[in-house]
Design a protein around this motif. Structure first.
Motif, PDB file in Angstrom:
ATOM      1  N   ALA A 197       0.838  -1.206   0.000  1.00  0.00           N
ATOM      2  CA  ALA A 197       0.000   0.000   0.000  1.00  0.00           C
ATOM      3  C   ALA A 197       0.869   1.250   0.000  1.00  0.00           C
ATOM      4  O   ALA A 197       0.593   2.210  -0.737  1.00  0.00           O
ATOM      5  CB  ALA A 197      -0.934  -0.014   1.215  1.00  0.00           C
ATOM      6  N   ASP A 198       1.912   1.237   0.809  1.00  0.00           N
ATOM      7  CA  ASP A 198       2.815   2.393   0.877  1.00  0.00           C
ATOM      8  C   ASP A 198       3.523   2.630  -0.454  1.00  0.00           C
ATOM      9  O   ASP A 198       3.671   3.774  -0.896  1.00  0.00           O
ATOM     10  CB  ASP A 198       3.841   2.205   1.992  1.00  0.00           C
ATOM     11  N   LEU A 237       4.057   5.770  -5.397  1.00  0.00           N
ATOM     12  CA  LEU A 237       4.149   5.855  -6.855  1.00  0.00           C
ATOM     13  C   LEU A 237       3.098   6.805  -7.411  1.00  0.00           C
ATOM     14  O   LEU A 237       3.384   7.597  -8.325  1.00  0.00           O
ATOM     15  CB  LEU A 237       4.003   4.465  -7.479  1.00  0.00           C
ATOM     16  N   ALA A 238       1.890   6.763  -6.860  1.00  0.00           N
ATOM     17  CA  ALA A 238       0.837   7.690  -7.297  1.00  0.00           C
ATOM     18  C   ALA A 238       1.220   9.134  -6.952  1.00  0.00           C
ATOM     19  O   ALA A 238       1.019  10.047  -7.763  1.00  0.00           O
ATOM     20  CB  ALA A 238      -0.496   7.316  -6.652  1.00  0.00           C
ATOM     21  N   THR A 288       5.304   5.835 -16.574  1.00  0.00           N
ATOM     22  CA  THR A 288       6.396   6.582 -15.955  1.00  0.00           C
ATOM     23  C   THR A 288       7.588   5.666 -15.684  1.00  0.00           C
ATOM     24  O   THR A 288       8.736   6.019 -15.988  1.00  0.00           O
ATOM     25  CB  THR A 288       5.908   7.238 -14.647  1.00  0.00           C
ATOM     26  N   ILE A 289       7.325   4.504 -15.115  1.00  0.00           N
ATOM     27  CA  ILE A 289       8.412   3.557 -14.834  1.00  0.00           C
ATOM     28  C   ILE A 289       9.043   3.086 -16.138  1.00  0.00           C
ATOM     29  O   ILE A 289      10.276   3.022 -16.249  1.00  0.00           O
ATOM     30  CB  ILE A 289       7.908   2.357 -14.005  1.00  0.00           C
ATOM     31  N   ALA A 290       8.211   2.764 -17.132  1.00  0.00           N
ATOM     32  CA  ALA A 290       8.730   2.297 -18.418  1.00  0.00           C
ATOM     33  C   ALA A 290       9.635   3.339 -19.069  1.00  0.00           C
ATOM     34  O   ALA A 290      10.681   3.005 -19.635  1.00  0.00           O
ATOM     35  CB  ALA A 290       7.582   1.941 -19.355  1.00  0.00           C
ATOM     36  N   VAL A 342       3.003  -3.718 -10.512  1.00  0.00           N
ATOM     37  CA  VAL A 342       1.932  -2.760 -10.804  1.00  0.00           C
ATOM     38  C   VAL A 342       1.078  -3.297 -11.959  1.00  0.00           C
ATOM     39  O   VAL A 342      -0.152  -3.166 -11.950  1.00  0.00           O
ATOM     40  CB  VAL A 342       2.483  -1.351 -11.110  1.00  0.00           C
ATOM     41  N   GLY A 343       1.704  -3.951 -12.919  1.00  0.00           N
ATOM     42  CA  GLY A 343       0.962  -4.599 -14.005  1.00  0.00           C
ATOM     43  C   GLY A 343       0.047  -5.687 -13.484  1.00  0.00           C
ATOM     44  O   GLY A 343      -1.094  -5.841 -13.944  1.00  0.00           O
TER      45      GLY A 343
END
Length: 169
Positions: A20-21, A26-27, A123-125, A153-154
Motif C-alpha cells: 500500500a505504501d 508511486l501515485a 512513468t516507470i517504463a 503494478v501490471g
C-alpha cells in the motif's frame, strides 16, 4: 496483495502495508511529475516520462502540436492528478496498524485506479527505457528491482481488469 474480487457493485482487494505504501508513493510521484510538467529539463529522465504521460498529438511536433498541447494539457494533467489522488486517498483511509489494508472501490474509483496504474507504468517504463514488449528482457543490474515493481503494478492492474470484466460477462 490478494487479487481484486467483485462483491456486489464494489471491487475489493487486500494489500500488505508495504505494498500500500509503495503504490501510494508511486501515485504521489506521478502527481509531483505532473505538477512540474512545464519546467522539466528536456535532458532529464523525467522529460521522457512526461512525454509518455502527455504524448504529442501530431508526429511533426510543430505548431499544430503546440496548439493542441496548449488547449488540452491543463485538463489532462488535472484528470491524471485526480486519478492518482484517488489511489492515495484509498490508502490514506486504510488501517495504520501495520496489517493488510483492505481496498474497496466502486466503479468510478476502479476507473480512476486503472488510469493511475497505467500512468505509473508509463512513468516507470520511460525511466527504464521500455519501448517494446521485449525490452524488459535486457534490463538487469540495479534496474532489475524497478522492473519488478513495474511488473507488480501490471499485476495489480490486471487483477483489477479481471474483476471488472467478471461483472460484464
Amino acid at each position: 496483495m490478494s487479487p481484486f474480487t467483485r462483491r456486489g457493485g464494489d471491487l475489493t482487494a487486500s494489500f500488505e502495508r508495504a505494498e500500500a505504501d509503495i503504490l501510494a508513493q508511486l501515485a504521489t510521484d506521478v502527481q509531483a511529475l505532473l505538477s512540474d510538467a512545464d519546467g522539466v529539463d528536456p535532458d532529464s529522465p523525467s522529460f521522457r516520462a512526461i512525454n509518455r504521460l502527455l504524448p504529442a498529438a501530431y508526429r511533426d511536433g510543430g505548431e499544430n502540436d503546440a496548439e493542441f498541447h496548449r488547449f488540452t494539457s491543463e485538463g489532462l494533467i488535472e484528470r491524471k492528478a485526480r486519478n492518482a489522488q484517488a489511489v492515495v486517498d484509498v490508502f490514506a483511509a486504510g488501517d495504520e496498524s501495520g496489517k493488510a489494508v483492505r481496498v474497496r472501490l466502486d466503479a468510478a474509483a476502479a476507473q480512476s485506479w486503472l488510469r493511475c496504474l497505467t500512468d505509473i507504468r508509463l512513468t516507470i517504463a520511460a525511466g527504464l527505457g521500455i519501448e517494446h514488449d521485449d525490452d524488459e528482457l535486457r534490463i538487469d543490474g540495479p534496474d532489475r528491482s524497478v522492473l519488478e515493481v513495474y511488473a507488480w503494478v501490471g499485476y495489480v492492474q490486471e487483477s483489477l481488469l479481471h474483476a471488472l470484466e467478471a461483472h460484464v460477462v
